[in-house]
Design a protein around this motif. Structure first.
Motif, PDB file in Angstrom:
ATOM      1  N   VAL A  57       0.861  -1.181   0.000  1.00  0.00           N
ATOM      2  CA  VAL A  57       0.000   0.000   0.000  1.00  0.00           C
ATOM      3  C   VAL A  57       0.895   1.228   0.000  1.00  0.00           C
ATOM      4  N   SER A  58       0.317   2.351  -0.307  1.00  0.00           N
ATOM      5  CA  SER A  58       1.113   3.565  -0.383  1.00  0.00           C
ATOM      6  C   SER A  58       0.257   4.759  -0.014  1.00  0.00           C
ATOM      7  N   THR A  59       0.936   5.866   0.190  1.00  0.00           N
ATOM      8  CA  THR A  59       0.254   7.134   0.418  1.00  0.00           C
ATOM      9  C   THR A  59       0.921   8.188  -0.448  1.00  0.00           C
ATOM     10  N   LEU A  60       0.235   9.276  -0.636  1.00  0.00           N
ATOM     11  CA  LEU A  60       0.715  10.344  -1.497  1.00  0.00           C
ATOM     12  C   LEU A  60       0.350  11.685  -0.872  1.00  0.00           C
ATOM     13  N   THR A  61       1.200  12.673  -1.075  1.00  0.00           N
ATOM     14  CA  THR A  61       0.908  14.012  -0.592  1.00  0.00           C
ATOM     15  C   THR A  61       0.123  14.803  -1.639  1.00  0.00           C
ATOM     16  N   LEU A  62      -0.642  15.754  -1.161  1.00  0.00           N
ATOM     17  CA  LEU A  62      -1.279  16.748  -2.025  1.00  0.00           C
ATOM     18  C   LEU A  62      -0.583  18.096  -1.883  1.00  0.00           C
ATOM     19  N   ASP A  63       0.388  18.172  -0.976  1.00  0.00           N
ATOM     20  CA  ASP A  63       1.188  19.378  -0.798  1.00  0.00           C
ATOM     21  C   ASP A  63       2.092  19.569  -2.016  1.00  0.00           C
ATOM     22  N   HIS A  68      12.044  14.475  -2.270  1.00  0.00           N
ATOM     23  CA  HIS A  68      12.319  13.377  -1.350  1.00  0.00           C
ATOM     24  C   HIS A  68      11.148  12.816  -0.548  1.00  0.00           C
ATOM     25  N   ASN A  69      10.063  13.513  -0.371  1.00  0.00           N
ATOM     26  CA  ASN A  69       8.983  12.901   0.419  1.00  0.00           C
ATOM     27  C   ASN A  69       7.595  13.288  -0.089  1.00  0.00           C
ATOM     28  N   ASN A  70       7.271  12.765  -1.252  1.00  0.00           N
ATOM     29  CA  ASN A  70       5.965  13.007  -1.851  1.00  0.00           C
ATOM     30  C   ASN A  70       4.961  11.910  -1.523  1.00  0.00           C
ATOM     31  N   GLY A  71       5.437  10.845  -0.958  1.00  0.00           N
ATOM     32  CA  GLY A  71       4.578   9.730  -0.591  1.00  0.00           C
ATOM     33  C   GLY A  71       5.378   8.733   0.219  1.00  0.00           C
ATOM     34  N   HIS A  72       4.747   7.617   0.517  1.00  0.00           N
ATOM     35  CA  HIS A  72       5.414   6.602   1.333  1.00  0.00           C
ATOM     36  C   HIS A  72       4.793   5.254   0.999  1.00  0.00           C
ATOM     37  N   THR A  73       5.604   4.208   0.999  1.00  0.00           N
ATOM     38  CA  THR A  73       5.120   2.858   0.749  1.00  0.00           C
ATOM     39  C   THR A  73       5.143   2.071   2.052  1.00  0.00           C
ATOM     40  N   LEU A  74       4.044   1.379   2.309  1.00  0.00           N
ATOM     41  CA  LEU A  74       3.867   0.586   3.516  1.00  0.00           C
ATOM     42  C   LEU A  74       3.315  -0.771   3.107  1.00  0.00           C
TER      43      LEU A  74
END
Length: 184
Positions: A57-63, A68-74
């Motif tokens: 799964v992953s997440t993404l920023t709307l900022d 270097h940190n536009n999202g994250h994988t989990l």
């Protein structure tokens, strides 16, 4: 088992972009030093090998995006019949105030209000005080991999779709029905 996987990983890019099989070889000698994407893929591979349902799964920023940190994988793993999200890269998982473990959908809904607890799953986890600001930035849109596509819901669909061609938008109810069919 997820804690043991996290303990064999150090966040960084020394080992580049290894496949799960390459990580298997690396961890025979030392911890693997790679990013969230590759350690999460390896964790899901290991969990599948021992018969545990798991998914990337992953997440993404709307900022505004940076380098270097536009999202994250989990990962999410099936624990006692419910999906539970784990951040193998940073060695933590998430609960509500009563200690109930959270799914990706539940956790992302709570992130803007810091309405969750960060629980270390291995001793090297960063302090929660450092992680809350990171998660507020990167965990604004939930994505779940299914095949070669990433499925998401967001009220800023065009913004998310501009980020990567493998993303597919769904409305929230359809997304939850697809990935949490029994409310789990």
């Amino acid at each position: 088992m997820v804690a043991a996987i996290a303990a064999r990983h150090i966040h960084g890019d020394l080992d580049g972009a290894p496949s799960p099989e390459e990580i298997d070889e690396i961890v025979d000698d030392r911890p693997v030093v790679t990013t969230c994407t590759y350690v999460s893929r390896w964790a899901v591979s290991l969990l599948h090998r021992v018969g545990i349902r798991a998914r990337t799964v992953s997440t993404l920023t709307l900022d505004p995006w940076n380098d270097h940190n536009n999202g994250h994988t989990l990962i999410e793993a099936m624990v006692r019949g419910e999906w539970v999200v784990f951040d193998v890269d940073l060695g933590v998982h998430f609960t509500d105030d009563a200690g109930a473990q959270l799914s990706l959908a539940e956790w992302v809904a709570r992130v803007p209000r810091d309405d969750y607890r960060i629980v270390p799953i291995e001793p090297g986890a960063p302090p929660a005080s450092e992680l809350y600001p990171l998660y507020r930035r990167v965990a604004q849109v939930p994505l779940i991999a299914d095949g070669k596509r990433w499925w998401f819901w967001s009220d800023r669909e065009a913004r998310v779709l501009s980020y990567h061609g493998s993303y597919v938008a769904m409305d929230r109810d359809a997304w939850e029905a697809r990935f949490y069919p029994d409310g789990t």
